[in-house]
Design a protein around this motif. Structure first.
Motif, PDB file in Angstrom:
ATOM      1  N   ASP A 610       7.060  89.091  79.459  1.00  0.00           N
ATOM      2  CA  ASP A 610       5.664  89.152  78.986  1.00  0.00           C
ATOM      3  C   ASP A 610       5.456  88.548  77.997  1.00  0.00           C
ATOM      4  O   ASP A 610       5.820  88.664  76.638  1.00  0.00           O
ATOM      5  N   TYR A 611       4.386  87.496  78.049  1.00  0.00           N
ATOM      6  CA  TYR A 611       4.210  86.465  76.897  1.00  0.00           C
ATOM      7  C   TYR A 611       3.599  87.088  75.649  1.00  0.00           C
ATOM      8  O   TYR A 611       3.355  86.481  74.627  1.00  0.00           O
ATOM      9  N   HIS A 612       3.221  88.493  75.888  1.00  0.00           N
ATOM     10  CA  HIS A 612       2.463  89.099  74.669  1.00  0.00           C
ATOM     11  C   HIS A 612       3.349  90.388  74.306  1.00  0.00           C
ATOM     12  O   HIS A 612       3.039  90.953  73.281  1.00  0.00           O
ATOM     13  N   GLY A 613       4.705  90.444  74.775  1.00  0.00           N
ATOM     14  CA  GLY A 613       5.421  91.277  74.076  1.00  0.00           C
ATOM     15  C   GLY A 613       6.715  90.525  73.443  1.00  0.00           C
ATOM     16  O   GLY A 613       6.479  89.787  72.800  1.00  0.00           O
ATOM     17  N   LEU A 614       7.895  91.344  73.401  1.00  0.00           N
ATOM     18  CA  LEU A 614       9.123  90.995  72.653  1.00  0.00           C
ATOM     19  C   LEU A 614       9.382  89.467  73.565  1.00  0.00           C
ATOM     20  O   LEU A 614       9.195  89.396  74.549  1.00  0.00           O
ATOM     21  N   LEU A 615       9.779  88.508  72.658  1.00  0.00           N
ATOM     22  CA  LEU A 615      10.243  87.186  73.018  1.00  0.00           C
ATOM     23  C   LEU A 615      11.403  86.840  72.302  1.00  0.00           C
ATOM     24  O   LEU A 615      11.718  86.794  71.164  1.00  0.00           O
ATOM     25  N   LEU A 616      12.466  86.965  73.449  1.00  0.00           N
ATOM     26  CA  LEU A 616      13.786  86.347  72.806  1.00  0.00           C
ATOM     27  C   LEU A 616      14.238  84.805  73.226  1.00  0.00           C
ATOM     28  O   LEU A 616      13.963  84.649  74.448  1.00  0.00           O
ATOM     29  N   PRO A 617      14.562  84.046  72.209  1.00  0.00           N
ATOM     30  CA  PRO A 617      14.976  82.758  72.670  1.00  0.00           C
ATOM     31  C   PRO A 617      16.224  82.693  73.495  1.00  0.00           C
ATOM     32  O   PRO A 617      17.164  83.672  73.377  1.00  0.00           O
ATOM     33  N   ARG A 618      16.247  81.609  74.167  1.00  0.00           N
ATOM     34  CA  ARG A 618      18.011  81.280  75.047  1.00  0.00           C
ATOM     35  C   ARG A 618      18.501  80.523  73.905  1.00  0.00           C
ATOM     36  O   ARG A 618      18.066  79.497  73.254  1.00  0.00           O
ATOM     37  N   ILE A 619      19.603  81.014  73.496  1.00  0.00           N
ATOM     38  CA  ILE A 619      20.533  80.278  72.644  1.00  0.00           C
ATOM     39  C   ILE A 619      21.918  79.854  73.239  1.00  0.00           C
ATOM     40  O   ILE A 619      22.651  79.404  72.236  1.00  0.00           O
ATOM     41  N   ASP A 620      22.265  79.928  74.354  1.00  0.00           N
ATOM     42  CA  ASP A 620      23.503  79.734  74.795  1.00  0.00           C
ATOM     43  C   ASP A 620      23.545  78.079  75.069  1.00  0.00           C
ATOM     44  O   ASP A 620      22.612  77.448  75.621  1.00  0.00           O
ATOM     45  N   GLY A 621      24.508  77.456  74.617  1.00  0.00           N
ATOM     46  CA  GLY A 621      24.982  76.078  74.801  1.00  0.00           C
ATOM     47  C   GLY A 621      23.807  75.056  74.686  1.00  0.00           C
ATOM     48  O   GLY A 621      23.072  75.193  73.629  1.00  0.00           O
ATOM     49  N   PRO A 622      23.279  74.502  75.962  1.00  0.00           N
ATOM     50  CA  PRO A 622      22.504  73.434  75.869  1.00  0.00           C
ATOM     51  C   PRO A 622      21.260  73.947  75.859  1.00  0.00           C
ATOM     52  O   PRO A 622      20.161  73.132  75.902  1.00  0.00           O
ATOM     53  N   GLU A 623      20.750  75.179  75.629  1.00  0.00           N
ATOM     54  CA  GLU A 623      19.383  75.665  75.652  1.00  0.00           C
ATOM     55  C   GLU A 623      18.728  75.414  74.319  1.00  0.00           C
ATOM     56  O   GLU A 623      17.426  75.234  73.966  1.00  0.00           O
ATOM     57  N   ILE A 624      19.558  75.063  73.168  1.00  0.00           N
ATOM     58  CA  ILE A 624      19.041  74.577  71.699  1.00  0.00           C
ATOM     59  C   ILE A 624      19.009  73.133  71.845  1.00  0.00           C
ATOM     60  O   ILE A 624      20.070  72.412  72.161  1.00  0.00           O
ATOM     61  N   LYS A 625      17.866  72.644  71.856  1.00  0.00           N
ATOM     62  CA  LYS A 625      17.682  71.215  72.116  1.00  0.00           C
ATOM     63  C   LYS A 625      17.036  70.502  70.696  1.00  0.00           C
ATOM     64  O   LYS A 625      16.732  71.070  69.745  1.00  0.00           O
ATOM     65  N   VAL A 626      16.889  69.011  70.969  1.00  0.00           N
ATOM     66  CA  VAL A 626      16.623  68.522  69.854  1.00  0.00           C
ATOM     67  C   VAL A 626      15.172  68.246  69.850  1.00  0.00           C
ATOM     68  O   VAL A 626      14.374  67.825  70.778  1.00  0.00           O
ATOM     69  N   TRP A 627      14.386  68.320  68.953  1.00  0.00           N
ATOM     70  CA  TRP A 627      13.013  68.237  68.570  1.00  0.00           C
ATOM     71  C   TRP A 627      12.504  66.742  68.631  1.00  0.00           C
ATOM     72  O   TRP A 627      12.358  66.099  67.609  1.00  0.00           O
ATOM     73  N   ALA A 628      12.415  66.361  69.656  1.00  0.00           N
ATOM     74  CA  ALA A 628      12.256  64.951  69.952  1.00  0.00           C
ATOM     75  C   ALA A 628      10.962  64.394  69.078  1.00  0.00           C
ATOM     76  O   ALA A 628      11.078  63.324  68.698  1.00  0.00           O
ATOM     77  N   GLN A 629       9.998  65.117  69.321  1.00  0.00           N
ATOM     78  CA  GLN A 629       8.526  64.377  68.716  1.00  0.00           C
ATOM     79  C   GLN A 629       8.720  64.214  67.434  1.00  0.00           C
ATOM     80  O   GLN A 629       8.355  63.443  66.879  1.00  0.00           O
ATOM     81  N   ARG A 630       9.484  65.295  66.684  1.00  0.00           N
ATOM     82  CA  ARG A 630       9.715  65.223  65.236  1.00  0.00           C
ATOM     83  C   ARG A 630      10.766  64.106  64.792  1.00  0.00           C
ATOM     84  O   ARG A 630      10.496  63.392  63.628  1.00  0.00           O
ATOM     85  N   TYR A 631      11.834  63.955  65.511  1.00  0.00           N
ATOM     86  CA  TYR A 631      13.119  63.363  65.087  1.00  0.00           C
ATOM     87  C   TYR A 631      12.902  61.837  65.672  1.00  0.00           C
ATOM     88  O   TYR A 631      13.558  60.838  65.016  1.00  0.00           O
TER      89      TYR A 631
END
Length: 700
Positions: A610-631
């Motif tokens: 639900d995009y207007h409710g609680l929002l939990l990020p995926r944090i397992d393994g490769p789910e955390i990515k590099v912010w390409a546009q910034r770096y």
């Protein structure tokens, strides 16, 4: 081969013609004019400077003029005289070949193909200049064909004005504000939290005014110079107590959850206390916590972020290692690390810190959402990691914070007014490296993880976050250039700053029209944002049901705690730690099972988002990515002028403009995409099917 200490592989082929001579352009007779902002002064310049193109590692480039002002370093090539081929996304303040003095990270000189860090007075001047920027751009300039006197002036000027310590009032921020006093302060509906009314409005919005109150105790900064003029505390706290303890040990309200549970923060008492003072402070805290923990919100979870999260020094060390992977001299160096890229990335520990911070925010969200427990974040000054966690929790739990104006108001509340030391953490004055730490960038990096995982939930884009991170180094906005509201106020009202032409006023970064025209600002807005529909009377019941569903997670019944409240068996131990010693990790301070976090996390991710409710990020393994546009600033596909997601977004924006134009012309009311399917009946869908042309199955 990485970072500023990288050494290029020495070629075996020897050429007796310099690369610059091969690619040299004929001198142009066009006069390239330097555009100066109000208060900006030209300090030094050098002609016949050759700027290399970085992307492909070749020695291709262009000749031009290199200048240094009290605001920026700028390279003016022949193409600067024309407006042809200008990018769609153009910053009106900082051009593609401009570097603000605050954005300069390190400067290297090249002597006989050897790089040397340039600081202080120079005895010998380099033939090449390499500037590494804090936004991870890298500029290469050849000074071989520049007059010797000009080389001395430009190199000395750049090193002196960008690297040496300076006084606060010597920042360009003050020169600009003095020279352009009548600039309007457009807030774009951003709540600035500099008035008592702003805090009262936020209390009403979050239903926090039942147990909390906005206070004026710090007017005139009589309590603390670090605290804002106005803030919110539990109703039970008297003004005398706030004055007595100078704001330390006072739980300050951040936000209230729909359940009534609140998120609070507190700066710890000084570590060294005599016994009588400690006893007084213990009794004071005991009374406050018991009041906060009145039924039905009986539990109060204390989270000492100083012990449960990496230190500021660890964060700075990890980011320094991380950025070395991207501060490359050319793409050849970068792709040469492809074989060991992931091991190098992992060894920096930057992505692991992002994961740990996100995990901690989820743990806090679980306490508020599922356990209906108040959470008190504790930190020495409550202005660093407290800002990160409290902001992330609100972004995850409050859909208002995922709108552009809501997110900007959140930054104002938790960071700007909340007293984050931007001046020290960004090291804008180059006075001390020991206080520098990319805390705000850490927050933006965590928010970016959520944006790229759930794009329809956010009104803003990753480009917005990138521009916001860049704005840390643009000293015409006061937003990120003070350590506290007090520091800003005393530097705004000083006698030396009074001018005849009008009141002295700093700009806020939230006035995006200062940096971008309307067409460029479109890149900051997400065309795929699933805007929350406004229910009419006929839909009120349906909307209400949806609202209830999003606020209660479908989790298994949890065992209620046998300890009724926070102050039963743990009082003495916790109070002693709060008053001086490091507080331990209270992840399992209640009787919840060790797998409570995993159960909460997995259960939420097993359900539709639900995009207007609680929002939990995926944090397992490769789910955390590099912010390409910034770096990856030097890869065109990752940037605004190139392709990738930005080019796609640009096309979508064009289509959205056409759709909006058609909607304005249509009698049928415009509806959010998410409600189309619900409102159309089956007959309409059948009619739509008839409109499609049968291509005879020839499409692949």
């Amino acid at each position: 081969m990485l970072g500023s200490g990288a050494k290029a592989t020495k070629p075996s082929f020897v050429s007796y013609i310099s690369p610059e001579e091969i690619h040299i352009k004929k001198p142009t007779e066009k006069e390239v004019n330097l555009h100066l902002l109000p208060g900006e002064l030209l300090l030094c310049e050098a002609s016949t400077v050759y700027k290399y193109i970085q992307e492909d590692g070749s020695d291709r480039g262009t000749y031009g003029k290199l200048v240094c002002t009290n605001f920026k370093i700028a390279f003016l090539d022949d193409d600067s005289a024309t407006n042809e081929n200008e990018p769609q996304f153009k910053n009106k303040i900082v051009g593609e070949n401009d570097i603000t003095l605050q954005c300069v990270d390190q400067i290297y000189g090249v002597y006989d193909e050897k790089k040397k860090l340039l600081t202080g007075q120079l005895r010998k001047y380099p033939e090449k200049l390499i500037i590494y920027c804090k936004d991870l751009r890298v500029f290469h300039f050849c000074l071989r064909y520049t007059k010797e006197e000009e080389v001395k002036r430009i190199v000395s000027g750049i090193v002196h004005h960008s690297q040496t310590p300076k006084l606060l009032k010597r920042l360009f921020l003050f020169s600009y504000a003095s020279a352009a006093p009548n600039n309007t302060d457009g807030r774009n509906q951003t709540v600035m939290f500099d008035t008592l009314e702003d805090w009262r409005y936020e209390l009403e919005r979050t239903k926090g005014n039942v147990k909390y109150k906005a206070v004026t105790t710090n007017e005139g900064y009589r309590v603390s110079e670090k605290l804002p003029l106005y803030f919110v505390v539990p109703i039970c706290i008297s003004e005398e107590s706030i004055l007595k303890y100078e704001g330390r040990g006072i739980p300050i309200w951040c936000w209230s959850c729909h359940s009534g549970a609140a998120l609070l923060k507190m700066s710890a008492f000084p570590k060294e206390q005599d016994d009588s003072t400690s006893q007084m402070q213990k009794a004071f805290l005991d009374g406050i916590y018991k009041t906060i923990s009145k039924p039905p919100y009986e539990l109060l979870k204390t989270e000492d972020l100083s012990s449960s999260l990496p230190s500021l020094q660890d964060i700075q060390t990890a980011y320094t290692r991380f950025k070395q992977l991207f501060l490359i001299d050319n793409s050849t160096d970068f792709w040469a690390t492809d074989v060991k890229w992931f091991s190098l990335l992992e060894s920096t520990n930057w992505l692991e810190i992002i994961r740990r911070v996100l995990k901690k925010a989820i743990e806090v969200a679980e306490c508020l959402e599922r356990q209906h427990t108040n959470v008190l974040l504790i930190e020495e000054s409550a202005t660093d990691l407290c800002c990160v966690i409290s902001s992330l929790v609100q972004v995850m739990m409050d859909s208002y914070s995922r709108t552009k104006s809501g997110f900007q108001s959140l930054i104002q509340k938790e960071w700007v007014i909340g007293g984050h030391s931007f001046l020290d953490r960004c090291n804008h004055l180059h006075k001390s490296d020991k206080d520098e730490a990319p805390v705000f960038l850490l927050l933006l990096n965590c928010v970016w993880q959520l944006v790229q995982q759930y794009p329809p939930a956010f009104e803003f884009t990753e480009t917005y976050l990138t521009v916001l991170s860049d704005s840390l180094y643009v000293p015409i906005f006061s937003t990120f250039f003070f350590n506290s509201q007090h520091q800003k106020d005393i530097n705004t009202s000083g006698e030396s700053l009074k001018i005849q032409s009008g009141p002295f006023r700093f700009l806020t970064v939230w006035d995006w029209s200062v940096q971008f025209d309307p067409k460029a600002q479109a890149f900051l807005n997400n065309p795929l944002y699933a805007e929350k529909p406004k229910p009419d009377k006929s839909q009120r019941k349906t909307a209400r049901f949806k609202h209830q569903r999003q606020l209660s997670l479908p989790l298994t019944q949890t065992k209620s705690s046998t300890k009724r409240g926070f102050f039963r068996e743990e009082t003495d131990y916790l109070i002693k730690n709060i008053l001086g010693k490091r507080i331990g990790k209270f992840i399992n301070s209640s009787d919840e099972s060790p797998n409570s976090f995993r159960e909460f996390y997995d259960s939420w991710h097993s359900k539709p988002v639900d995009y207007h409710g609680l929002l939990l990020p995926r944090i397992d393994g490769p789910e955390i990515k590099v912010w390409a546009q910034r770096y990856l600033r030097w890869i065109p596909e990752a940037q605004l002028p190139g392709g990738g997601t930005i080019a796609t977004t640009a096309k979508i924006l064009e289509l959205m403009e056409e759709v909006q134009s058609l909607q304005r012309q249509s009698v049928k009311p415009a509806l959010p995409t998410s409600t189309w399917k619900d409102l159309e009946d089956e007959d309409d869908l059948v009619k739509r099917d008839d409109e499609f042309v049968d291509l005879g199955g020839e499409m692949l």
